[in-house]
Scaffold this motif. Structure first.
Motif, PDB file in Angstrom:
ATOM      1  N   THR A   1       0.827  -1.202   0.000  1.00  0.00           N
ATOM      2  CA  THR A   1       0.000   0.000   0.000  1.00  0.00           C
ATOM      3  C   THR A   1       0.866   1.258   0.000  1.00  0.00           C
ATOM      4  O   THR A   1       0.788   2.077  -0.913  1.00  0.00           O
ATOM      5  N   LEU A   2       1.690   1.400   1.013  1.00  0.00           N
ATOM      6  CA  LEU A   2       2.636   2.512   1.086  1.00  0.00           C
ATOM      7  C   LEU A   2       4.026   2.101   0.624  1.00  0.00           C
ATOM      8  O   LEU A   2       4.770   2.910   0.066  1.00  0.00           O
ATOM      9  N   VAL A   3       4.356   0.845   0.868  1.00  0.00           N
ATOM     10  CA  VAL A   3       5.700   0.332   0.579  1.00  0.00           C
ATOM     11  C   VAL A   3       5.651  -0.763  -0.474  1.00  0.00           C
ATOM     12  O   VAL A   3       4.925  -1.749  -0.339  1.00  0.00           O
ATOM     13  N   ASP A   4       6.432  -0.556  -1.507  1.00  0.00           N
ATOM     14  CA  ASP A   4       6.591  -1.533  -2.592  1.00  0.00           C
ATOM     15  C   ASP A   4       7.774  -2.425  -2.218  1.00  0.00           C
ATOM     16  O   ASP A   4       8.901  -1.945  -2.090  1.00  0.00           O
ATOM     17  N   ILE A   5       7.521  -3.695  -2.020  1.00  0.00           N
ATOM     18  CA  ILE A   5       8.556  -4.596  -1.526  1.00  0.00           C
ATOM     19  C   ILE A   5       8.471  -5.949  -2.211  1.00  0.00           C
ATOM     20  O   ILE A   5       7.386  -6.399  -2.603  1.00  0.00           O
ATOM     21  N   ARG A   6       9.603  -6.573  -2.376  1.00  0.00           N
ATOM     22  CA  ARG A   6       9.641  -7.949  -2.853  1.00  0.00           C
ATOM     23  C   ARG A   6      10.693  -8.706  -2.070  1.00  0.00           C
ATOM     24  O   ARG A   6      11.832  -8.249  -1.947  1.00  0.00           O
ATOM     25  N   THR A   7      10.286  -9.825  -1.492  1.00  0.00           N
ATOM     26  CA  THR A   7      11.216 -10.700  -0.797  1.00  0.00           C
ATOM     27  C   THR A   7      11.168 -12.082  -1.435  1.00  0.00           C
ATOM     28  O   THR A   7      10.170 -12.445  -2.066  1.00  0.00           O
ATOM     29  N   ASP A   8      12.225 -12.832  -1.261  1.00  0.00           N
ATOM     30  CA  ASP A   8      12.286 -14.192  -1.808  1.00  0.00           C
ATOM     31  C   ASP A   8      12.996 -15.081  -0.796  1.00  0.00           C
ATOM     32  O   ASP A   8      14.218 -15.031  -0.653  1.00  0.00           O
ATOM     33  N   GLU A   9      12.211 -15.881  -0.091  1.00  0.00           N
ATOM     34  CA  GLU A   9      12.773 -16.777   0.915  1.00  0.00           C
ATOM     35  C   GLU A   9      13.042 -18.168   0.365  1.00  0.00           C
ATOM     36  O   GLU A   9      13.405 -19.081   1.113  1.00  0.00           O
TER      37      GLU A   9
ATOM     38  N   GLY B   1     -17.183  -3.043  10.376  1.00  0.00           N
ATOM     39  CA  GLY B   1     -18.066  -1.880  10.321  1.00  0.00           C
ATOM     40  C   GLY B   1     -17.332  -0.588  10.054  1.00  0.00           C
ATOM     41  O   GLY B   1     -17.745   0.484  10.481  1.00  0.00           O
ATOM     42  N   LEU B   2     -16.233  -0.701   9.305  1.00  0.00           N
ATOM     43  CA  LEU B   2     -15.361   0.428   9.039  1.00  0.00           C
ATOM     44  C   LEU B   2     -15.283   0.699   7.543  1.00  0.00           C
ATOM     45  O   LEU B   2     -15.121  -0.222   6.747  1.00  0.00           O
ATOM     46  N   ALA B   3     -15.391   1.953   7.146  1.00  0.00           N
ATOM     47  CA  ALA B   3     -15.250   2.323   5.739  1.00  0.00           C
ATOM     48  C   ALA B   3     -13.815   2.087   5.290  1.00  0.00           C
ATOM     49  O   ALA B   3     -12.888   2.050   6.105  1.00  0.00           O
ATOM     50  N   SER B   4     -13.635   1.934   3.967  1.00  0.00           N
ATOM     51  CA  SER B   4     -12.286   1.651   3.475  1.00  0.00           C
ATOM     52  C   SER B   4     -12.036   2.319   2.129  1.00  0.00           C
ATOM     53  O   SER B   4     -12.961   2.771   1.451  1.00  0.00           O
ATOM     54  N   MET B   5     -10.756   2.383   1.774  1.00  0.00           N
ATOM     55  CA  MET B   5     -10.311   2.818   0.461  1.00  0.00           C
ATOM     56  C   MET B   5      -9.371   1.738  -0.065  1.00  0.00           C
ATOM     57  O   MET B   5      -8.488   1.276   0.659  1.00  0.00           O
ATOM     58  N   TYR B   6      -9.587   1.355  -1.306  1.00  0.00           N
ATOM     59  CA  TYR B   6      -8.798   0.275  -1.903  1.00  0.00           C
ATOM     60  C   TYR B   6      -7.928   0.805  -3.031  1.00  0.00           C
ATOM     61  O   TYR B   6      -8.409   1.508  -3.918  1.00  0.00           O
ATOM     62  N   VAL B   7      -6.643   0.485  -2.983  1.00  0.00           N
ATOM     63  CA  VAL B   7      -5.724   0.845  -4.062  1.00  0.00           C
ATOM     64  C   VAL B   7      -5.113  -0.440  -4.607  1.00  0.00           C
ATOM     65  O   VAL B   7      -4.564  -1.246  -3.857  1.00  0.00           O
ATOM     66  N   HIS B   8      -5.259  -0.655  -5.899  1.00  0.00           N
ATOM     67  CA  HIS B   8      -4.725  -1.863  -6.530  1.00  0.00           C
ATOM     68  C   HIS B   8      -3.282  -1.595  -6.952  1.00  0.00           C
ATOM     69  O   HIS B   8      -3.004  -0.678  -7.728  1.00  0.00           O
ATOM     70  N   THR B   9      -2.356  -2.388  -6.408  1.00  0.00           N
ATOM     71  CA  THR B   9      -0.939  -2.229  -6.725  1.00  0.00           C
ATOM     72  C   THR B   9      -0.388  -3.526  -7.296  1.00  0.00           C
ATOM     73  O   THR B   9      -1.107  -4.518  -7.435  1.00  0.00           O
ATOM     74  N   ASN B  10       0.918  -3.519  -7.583  1.00  0.00           N
ATOM     75  CA  ASN B  10       1.544  -4.707  -8.141  1.00  0.00           C
ATOM     76  C   ASN B  10       1.595  -5.864  -7.146  1.00  0.00           C
ATOM     77  O   ASN B  10       1.992  -6.971  -7.515  1.00  0.00           O
ATOM     78  N   GLN B  11       1.204  -5.626  -5.918  1.00  0.00           N
ATOM     79  CA  GLN B  11       1.197  -6.695  -4.915  1.00  0.00           C
ATOM     80  C   GLN B  11      -0.210  -7.120  -4.510  1.00  0.00           C
ATOM     81  O   GLN B  11      -0.380  -7.929  -3.603  1.00  0.00           O
ATOM     82  N   SER B  12      -1.204  -6.566  -5.167  1.00  0.00           N
ATOM     83  CA  SER B  12      -2.584  -6.938  -4.866  1.00  0.00           C
ATOM     84  C   SER B  12      -2.957  -8.231  -5.572  1.00  0.00           C
ATOM     85  O   SER B  12      -2.503  -8.496  -6.687  1.00  0.00           O
ATOM     86  N   THR B  13      -3.794  -9.021  -4.921  1.00  0.00           N
ATOM     87  CA  THR B  13      -4.346 -10.201  -5.567  1.00  0.00           C
ATOM     88  C   THR B  13      -5.505  -9.754  -6.460  1.00  0.00           C
ATOM     89  O   THR B  13      -6.088  -8.689  -6.247  1.00  0.00           O
ATOM     90  N   PRO B  14      -5.855 -10.544  -7.474  1.00  0.00           N
ATOM     91  CA  PRO B  14      -6.957 -10.155  -8.356  1.00  0.00           C
ATOM     92  C   PRO B  14      -8.261  -9.973  -7.580  1.00  0.00           C
ATOM     93  O   PRO B  14      -8.551 -10.715  -6.641  1.00  0.00           O
TER      94      PRO B  14
END
Length: 247
Positions: A18-26, A211-224
């Motif tokens: 969301t705020l941080v673009d990250i990729r890890t590989d374990e 019961g909470l409103a939300s905002m959704y941002v689709h990024t390269n780490q979001s699932t379809p």
């Protein structure tokens, strides 16, 4: 940021994706080779294959134990990974100090990182919300021992009025218990707050169930996306552009 975007008093953010673009590989062989060598240099002898296997077993074991104690599904619980890294020392006869465990965790995290960076506009968004007198909070499915140093490195740690990591609580999104702990700890009110995240299940689904409103941002780490977003969720073009912020 337009007037409409000031409708909430408190803004609750997800972090990774969301705020941080990250990729890890374990799964990289070199990670486990280096980790085995790191432990061996401190007297805990492992082969790369052995330490990888034992790490996975200990994570699964501790998740089952925690889920049993909390009477919750494994998907909702979050262990402290430093307990696993400490156990890896002890099983080879080494009694580690807290500093040794901390250093082992950071070594592992650094070696598993492919990249880490802020999404464009993310820091400016947090700064602008702070300047507007808004409450800025973090609710992250994350390990404090990894995430706090990363947030400090990226220069955003001090921009939050409150932070809750799942590893500290034993639960994670979408569990309502995790949301509840944030709201109780910081005295938040549902009608005055919004959750912002990139995960339609953990962030949006968890917020909606609470019961909470939300905002959704689709990024390269979001699932379809599967189906429509809830009526109380606003879709953002990007974390920065949605609020008129350029990087």
């Amino acid at each position: 940021m337009g007037k409409a975007d000031f409708m909430y008093r408190d803004y609750i953010f997800d972090l990774y994706g969301t705020l941080v673009d990250i990729r890890t590989d374990e799964e990289r062989a070199v990670l486990w080779k280096k980790t085995a060598r790191y432990y061996a240099l401190q007297g805990a002898q492992y082969s790369p294959a052995e330490i990888k296997k034992r790490y996975g077993e200990l994570v699964a074991e501790k998740e089952r134990q925690l889920a049993g104690r909390m009477k919750a599904p494994c998907r909702d619980v979050e262990i402290k990974l430093e307990d696993v890294f400490a156990r890896l020392f002890r099983e080879k006869g080494v009694k580690p100090s807290k500093r040794q465990v901390f250093d082992a965790c950071l070594f592992f995290r650094n070696e598993s990182l492919c990249y880490i960076r802020l999404f464009p506009g993310a820091k400016k968004l947090l700064q602008r919300l702070k300047e507007a007198g808004k409450g800025v909070y973090l609710l992250s499915n994350a390990q404090r021992i990894f995430t706090e140093p990363e947030m400090r490195m990226l220069g955003i740690y001090d921009l939050f009025d409150g932070i809750l990591y799942s590893s500290d609580c034993g639960v994670k999104k979408p569990s309502p218990l995790f949301f509840d702990r944030l709201f109780e700890k910081f005295g938040l009110e549902k009608q005055n707050a919004v959750m912002i995240g990139n995960d339609c299940e953990a962030d949006v689904g968890g917020a909606h169930a609470y019961g909470l409103a939300s905002m959704y941002v689709h990024t390269n780490q979001s699932t379809p996306l599967r189906g429509a977003l809830p009526a109380d969720c606003k879709r953002l073009a990007s974390i920065g552009e949605a609020f008129g912020i350029a990087d």
